[in-house]
Design a protein around this motif. Structure first.
Motif, short mmCIF file in Angstrom:
data_model
loop_
_atom_site.label_atom_id
_atom_site.label_comp_id
_atom_site.label_asym_id
_atom_site.label_seq_id
_atom_site.Cartn_x
_atom_site.Cartn_y
_atom_site.Cartn_z
N GLU A 187 0.82 -1.22 0.00
CA GLU A 187 0.00 0.00 0.00
C GLU A 187 0.85 1.26 0.00
O GLU A 187 0.54 2.23 -0.71
CB GLU A 187 -0.94 -0.01 1.21
N GLU A 188 1.92 1.26 0.77
CA GLU A 188 2.80 2.45 0.83
C GLU A 188 3.50 2.67 -0.50
O GLU A 188 3.62 3.81 -0.95
CB GLU A 188 3.82 2.30 1.96
N GLN A 189 3.97 1.60 -1.14
CA GLN A 189 4.63 1.74 -2.44
C GLN A 189 3.65 2.29 -3.48
O GLN A 189 4.01 3.16 -4.27
CB GLN A 189 5.19 0.40 -2.90
N ALA B 218 1.01 4.13 -2.92
CA ALA B 218 0.72 5.53 -2.59
C ALA B 218 1.85 6.45 -3.07
O ALA B 218 1.60 7.55 -3.56
CB ALA B 218 0.50 5.69 -1.09
N ILE B 219 3.08 5.98 -2.94
CA ILE B 219 4.23 6.79 -3.39
C ILE B 219 4.19 6.97 -4.91
O ILE B 219 4.37 8.07 -5.43
CB ILE B 219 5.56 6.14 -2.94
N ILE B 220 3.92 5.89 -5.63
CA ILE B 220 3.84 5.98 -7.09
C ILE B 220 2.70 6.91 -7.49
O ILE B 220 2.86 7.78 -8.35
CB ILE B 220 3.67 4.58 -7.71
N LYS B 221 1.55 6.75 -6.87
CA LYS B 221 0.39 7.58 -7.19
C LYS B 221 0.67 9.06 -6.92
O LYS B 221 0.27 9.93 -7.69
CB LYS B 221 -0.83 7.12 -6.38
N ARG C 125 -4.95 -5.08 -8.54
CA ARG C 125 -5.28 -4.23 -7.37
C ARG C 125 -4.16 -3.24 -7.09
O ARG C 125 -4.40 -2.08 -6.78
CB ARG C 125 -5.54 -5.13 -6.17
N PHE C 126 -2.91 -3.70 -7.19
CA PHE C 126 -1.76 -2.83 -6.94
C PHE C 126 -1.72 -1.71 -7.97
O PHE C 126 -1.56 -0.53 -7.62
CB PHE C 126 -0.47 -3.65 -6.98
N LEU C 127 -1.86 -2.05 -9.25
CA LEU C 127 -1.80 -1.03 -10.30
C LEU C 127 -2.94 -0.02 -10.16
O LEU C 127 -2.74 1.18 -10.40
CB LEU C 127 -1.78 -1.67 -11.68
N GLU C 128 -4.11 -0.48 -9.77
CA GLU C 128 -5.22 0.44 -9.52
C GLU C 128 -4.89 1.37 -8.35
O GLU C 128 -5.19 2.56 -8.40
CB GLU C 128 -6.50 -0.34 -9.25
#
Length: 71
Positions: free
Chosen positions: A22-24, A26-29, A62-65
């Motif tokens: 989740e943190e990774q 959020a950083i990318i987003k 889910r991660f990419l979303e």
């Protein structure tokens, strides 16, 4: 630990947590608007490959979303 699958135990102790995923994401987003979608997508897919290798139950879609990309 005779008779136990120590390789499995070793893998379990090294799996990343949902919080890390989740943190990774959020950083990318967060950097998507300034770094641009192409660069962020490349980074997100590389990280997703690493996570999938670490955890066979990792949900790439889910991660990419969560990174801000549509499935």
């Amino acid at each position: 630990m005779a008779g136990h699958n120590t390789k499995h135990l070793e893998r379990v102790t090294h799996m990343l947590t949902r919080k890390v995923y989740e943190e990774q994401a959020a950083i990318i987003k967060k950097h998507l608007p300034t770094a641009g979608p192409d660069a962020c997508y490349d980074i997100a897919t590389d990280i997703a490959n690493y996570f999938a290798n670490d955890n066979p139950r990792f949900d790439r879609t889910r991660f990419l979303e969560a990174c801000g990309f549509e499935a």
